[in-house]
Design a protein around this motif. Structure first.
Motif, PDB file in Angstrom:
ATOM      1  N   ALA A   1      19.929  20.649 -24.462  1.00  0.00           N
ATOM      2  CA  ALA A   1      18.951  21.611 -25.191  1.00  0.00           C
ATOM      3  C   ALA A   1      17.832  22.114 -24.406  1.00  0.00           C
ATOM      4  O   ALA A   1      17.461  23.112 -24.623  1.00  0.00           O
ATOM      5  CB  ALA A   1      18.390  20.613 -26.503  1.00  0.00           C
ATOM      6  N   ASN A   2      17.230  21.414 -23.436  1.00  0.00           N
ATOM      7  CA  ASN A   2      16.106  21.746 -22.673  1.00  0.00           C
ATOM      8  C   ASN A   2      16.611  22.891 -21.807  1.00  0.00           C
ATOM      9  O   ASN A   2      15.649  23.595 -21.308  1.00  0.00           O
ATOM     10  CB  ASN A   2      15.359  20.568 -22.121  1.00  0.00           C
ATOM     11  N   ALA A   3      18.051  22.734 -21.365  1.00  0.00           N
ATOM     12  CA  ALA A   3      18.383  23.536 -20.475  1.00  0.00           C
ATOM     13  C   ALA A   3      19.008  25.093 -21.325  1.00  0.00           C
ATOM     14  O   ALA A   3      19.342  25.844 -20.587  1.00  0.00           O
ATOM     15  CB  ALA A   3      19.640  22.754 -19.589  1.00  0.00           C
ATOM     16  N   GLY A   4      18.835  24.948 -22.394  1.00  0.00           N
ATOM     17  CA  GLY A   4      19.542  25.942 -23.421  1.00  0.00           C
ATOM     18  C   GLY A   4      20.889  26.036 -23.434  1.00  0.00           C
ATOM     19  O   GLY A   4      21.521  27.239 -23.590  1.00  0.00           O
ATOM     20  N   ILE A   5      21.607  24.960 -22.987  1.00  0.00           N
ATOM     21  CA  ILE A   5      23.040  25.069 -23.011  1.00  0.00           C
ATOM     22  C   ILE A   5      23.712  24.520 -24.507  1.00  0.00           C
ATOM     23  O   ILE A   5      23.459  23.470 -24.638  1.00  0.00           O
ATOM     24  CB  ILE A   5      23.464  24.100 -21.836  1.00  0.00           C
ATOM     25  N   PRO A   6      24.578  25.285 -24.945  1.00  0.00           N
ATOM     26  CA  PRO A   6      25.355  24.980 -26.289  1.00  0.00           C
ATOM     27  C   PRO A   6      26.367  23.840 -25.804  1.00  0.00           C
ATOM     28  O   PRO A   6      26.753  23.760 -24.971  1.00  0.00           O
ATOM     29  CB  PRO A   6      26.276  26.357 -26.491  1.00  0.00           C
ATOM     30  N   GLN A   7      25.897  22.727 -26.907  1.00  0.00           N
ATOM     31  CA  GLN A   7      26.973  21.599 -26.669  1.00  0.00           C
ATOM     32  C   GLN A   7      27.564  21.453 -27.999  1.00  0.00           C
ATOM     33  O   GLN A   7      27.156  21.467 -28.972  1.00  0.00           O
ATOM     34  CB  GLN A   7      25.945  20.439 -26.512  1.00  0.00           C
ATOM     35  N   ILE A   8      28.990  21.402 -27.717  1.00  0.00           N
ATOM     36  CA  ILE A   8      30.029  20.977 -28.877  1.00  0.00           C
ATOM     37  C   ILE A   8      30.480  19.582 -28.487  1.00  0.00           C
ATOM     38  O   ILE A   8      31.373  19.432 -27.932  1.00  0.00           O
ATOM     39  CB  ILE A   8      31.095  22.078 -29.217  1.00  0.00           C
ATOM     40  N   ALA A   9      30.226  18.642 -29.631  1.00  0.00           N
ATOM     41  CA  ALA A   9      30.574  17.353 -29.231  1.00  0.00           C
ATOM     42  C   ALA A   9      31.531  16.580 -30.493  1.00  0.00           C
ATOM     43  O   ALA A   9      31.383  17.101 -31.610  1.00  0.00           O
ATOM     44  CB  ALA A   9      29.327  16.494 -29.184  1.00  0.00           C
TER      45      ALA A   9
ATOM     46  N   LEU B   1      25.056  32.030 -27.785  1.00  0.00           N
ATOM     47  CA  LEU B   1      24.727  30.821 -28.520  1.00  0.00           C
ATOM     48  C   LEU B   1      24.578  31.538 -30.245  1.00  0.00           C
ATOM     49  O   LEU B   1      25.151  30.878 -30.875  1.00  0.00           O
ATOM     50  CB  LEU B   1      23.558  30.387 -28.095  1.00  0.00           C
ATOM     51  N   PRO B   2      24.078  32.526 -30.149  1.00  0.00           N
ATOM     52  CA  PRO B   2      23.924  33.137 -31.717  1.00  0.00           C
ATOM     53  C   PRO B   2      25.214  33.394 -32.282  1.00  0.00           C
ATOM     54  O   PRO B   2      25.477  32.999 -33.550  1.00  0.00           O
ATOM     55  CB  PRO B   2      23.191  34.396 -31.737  1.00  0.00           C
ATOM     56  N   PHE B   3      26.020  33.752 -31.298  1.00  0.00           N
ATOM     57  CA  PHE B   3      27.566  34.163 -31.928  1.00  0.00           C
ATOM     58  C   PHE B   3      28.316  32.674 -32.104  1.00  0.00           C
ATOM     59  O   PHE B   3      29.067  32.855 -33.114  1.00  0.00           O
ATOM     60  CB  PHE B   3      28.276  34.806 -31.012  1.00  0.00           C
ATOM     61  N   LEU B   4      27.977  31.612 -31.320  1.00  0.00           N
ATOM     62  CA  LEU B   4      28.705  30.336 -31.741  1.00  0.00           C
ATOM     63  C   LEU B   4      28.266  29.832 -33.078  1.00  0.00           C
ATOM     64  O   LEU B   4      28.932  29.439 -33.845  1.00  0.00           O
ATOM     65  CB  LEU B   4      28.215  29.589 -30.646  1.00  0.00           C
ATOM     66  N   ALA B   5      26.893  30.087 -33.439  1.00  0.00           N
ATOM     67  CA  ALA B   5      26.192  29.570 -34.507  1.00  0.00           C
ATOM     68  C   ALA B   5      26.968  30.281 -35.842  1.00  0.00           C
ATOM     69  O   ALA B   5      26.980  29.607 -36.844  1.00  0.00           O
ATOM     70  CB  ALA B   5      24.639  29.820 -34.532  1.00  0.00           C
ATOM     71  N   LYS B   6      27.271  31.344 -35.589  1.00  0.00           N
ATOM     72  CA  LYS B   6      27.687  32.313 -36.640  1.00  0.00           C
ATOM     73  C   LYS B   6      29.507  32.246 -36.518  1.00  0.00           C
ATOM     74  O   LYS B   6      29.828  33.140 -37.336  1.00  0.00           O
ATOM     75  CB  LYS B   6      27.289  33.674 -36.706  1.00  0.00           C
ATOM     76  N   ILE B   7      30.198  31.602 -35.838  1.00  0.00           N
ATOM     77  CA  ILE B   7      31.467  31.693 -35.588  1.00  0.00           C
ATOM     78  C   ILE B   7      32.187  31.382 -36.977  1.00  0.00           C
ATOM     79  O   ILE B   7      31.647  30.774 -37.749  1.00  0.00           O
ATOM     80  CB  ILE B   7      31.935  30.531 -34.783  1.00  0.00           C
ATOM     81  N   ASP B   8      33.252  32.060 -37.047  1.00  0.00           N
ATOM     82  CA  ASP B   8      34.248  32.008 -38.258  1.00  0.00           C
ATOM     83  C   ASP B   8      35.688  32.409 -37.977  1.00  0.00           C
ATOM     84  O   ASP B   8      35.764  33.449 -38.033  1.00  0.00           O
ATOM     85  CB  ASP B   8      33.552  32.995 -39.401  1.00  0.00           C
ATOM     86  N   MET B   9      36.366  31.198 -37.667  1.00  0.00           N
ATOM     87  CA  MET B   9      37.749  31.612 -37.103  1.00  0.00           C
ATOM     88  C   MET B   9      38.710  30.505 -37.551  1.00  0.00           C
ATOM     89  O   MET B   9      38.315  29.270 -37.892  1.00  0.00           O
ATOM     90  CB  MET B   9      37.616  31.682 -35.664  1.00  0.00           C
ATOM     91  N   GLN B  10      40.060  30.695 -37.813  1.00  0.00           N
ATOM     92  CA  GLN B  10      41.012  30.033 -38.047  1.00  0.00           C
ATOM     93  C   GLN B  10      41.293  29.041 -36.684  1.00  0.00           C
ATOM     94  O   GLN B  10      41.403  29.811 -35.813  1.00  0.00           O
ATOM     95  CB  GLN B  10      42.312  30.692 -38.567  1.00  0.00           C
ATOM     96  N   SER B  11      41.289  27.838 -37.011  1.00  0.00           N
ATOM     97  CA  SER B  11      41.814  27.010 -35.895  1.00  0.00           C
ATOM     98  C   SER B  11      42.832  25.939 -36.023  1.00  0.00           C
ATOM     99  O   SER B  11      43.570  26.127 -37.055  1.00  0.00           O
ATOM    100  CB  SER B  11      40.488  26.152 -35.558  1.00  0.00           C
TER     101      SER B  11
END
Length: 381
Positions: A122-130, A335-345
């Motif tokens: 977070a401090n480095a501004g790096i998106p994280q998916i865990a 990052l803003p596009f990740l927050a609004k992602i809408d996709m079939q998986s």
């Protein structure tokens, strides 16, 4: 003879120009570093391998499309770290990955490693998916935290209510391993079980390295519970259920998704029979892309899908899709596009996040160990 020599010369020149062009193209491919961390050694290495395989398969599939982002041909380069399921090691790995210039982070696997490492990303501004399921992970106020699986809030609520309303257990004991995952899931289970009308007749604590539970179990046996819910991993749940049998306890062992594994069935043997567990998501063959994924995974790794790899695959693909939508691999821009992602998986028809980074859709399935296999008991859609 002369015309032939000239023709050969022209061919060689054309070939040289083509090779030079290919060399320039090859050099123009931009390597985009993405981090991945999980326990790759120790008692949880099978979880880490399962997790990493899902990420690796996504990277290979994405690279195979020869993606062009920001006008450049890019290639994902995966940087993997072994955090050994240890919080201190995880923070060290996190800083190393940030220093290497990663543009996104896939992991960590455990809640106990993910939460302390998340501040560094977070401090480095790096998106994280865990893969972490502890509620605290996305409740820290960071804009960079996202999940691959449903949180323990929902899973604990489902399995807790199921134990009382569907299985009829009124007297329940709880044991957890004091990790962020185990304790958090046990807390949510206890809350839901009480709300459904159960009495918690004992709450005990252990750790994620323990193999001897006889003292705890002897104490709990006096309360005569109908079920014992364990918040922890399969390496501890297996000896626990075997010792329950040795002590002639009639209680059913219940647990979360870290016990829903072939490793538990193998380690526990006949003592595993009747164990009830919950797992976020639908059974693999009922997932939107589950059957196709199972074939692809088997062809690539020469083994069957375990538990976590489809979710890891989806998490990685969500990140790569966000990069494409943003037309940038810059974390600030995608990052803003990740927050609004809408996709079939693979795992769900609609992969999307809420304001905290939790998955909006979250199915829970309950399984029971029968004849050395996991059988679906019920699902919550």
């Amino acid at each position: 003879m002369q015309p032939m020599i000239k023709q050969i010369a022209r061919m060689m020149l054309a070939g040289g120009v083509m090779c030079a062009s290919m060399a320039v193209f090859a050099q123009s491919v931009e390597e985009v570093k993405i981090g991945c961390a999980a326990p790759m050694t120790g008692s949880q290495a099978h979880y880490g391998e399962d997790f990493r395989n899902g990420v690796l398969l996504a990277v290979e599939d994405f690279n195979a499309t020869k993606p062009i982002i920001g006008g450049k041909s890019i290639r994902i380069e995966l940087k993997t770290g072994d955090d050994q399921a240890d919080p201190r090691t995880a923070t060290t790995i996190a800083q190393q990955l940030v220093d290497q210039g990663i543009k996104g982070m896939l992991g960590h696997f455990n809640s106990g490693t993910t939460i302390p490492a998340s501040r560094i990303y977070a401090n480095a501004g790096i998106p994280q998916i865990a893969m972490a399921t502890a509620p605290e992970y996305t409740q820290q106020g960071f804009k960079t935290t996202f999940r691959m699986m449903t949180s323990d809030t929902q899973q604990g609520a489902v399995i807790g209510a199921f134990a009382v309303k569907r299985l009829g257990f009124k007297k329940i004991a709880i044991v957890d391993d004091r990790t962020a995952y185990g304790q958090g899931l046990a807390n949510q289970f206890e809350k839901a079980a009480k709300a459904a009308g159960a009495k918690i007749v004992g709450r005990e604590y252990s750790n994620d390295k323990a193999v001897d539970f006889k003292g705890i179990l002897t104490k709990l046996k006096r309360a005569n519970p109908q079920a014992i819910f364990y918040g922890g991993a399969d390496a501890q749940a297996a000896p626990m259920v075997k010792q329950m049998q040795t002590l002639d306890m009639k209680a059913v062992l219940m647990a979360g998704e870290m016990v829903k594994s072939d490793t538990f069935l193998k380690l526990a043997g006949k003592a595993a029979e009747g164990t009830v567990v919950s797992l976020a998501g639908r059974p693999l063959d009922e997932m939107p892309g589950g059957k196709e994924y199972a074939i692809k995974y088997k062809n690539r790794f020469k083994e069957n899908v375990q538990t976590y790899s489809p979710y890891a695959y989806d998490g990685a693909m969500a990140m790569f899709t966000a990069m494409q939508k943003a037309d940038s691999t810059d974390p600030v821009k995608y990052l803003p596009f990740l927050a609004k992602i809408d996709m079939q998986s693979v795992t769900m028809k609609k992969l999307a996040y809420d304001a905290r980074g939790d998955l909006k859709q979250g199915d829970i399935t309950v399984y029971k160990a029968e004849n050395e296999q996991w059988k679906v008991l019920s699902d919550n859609k």
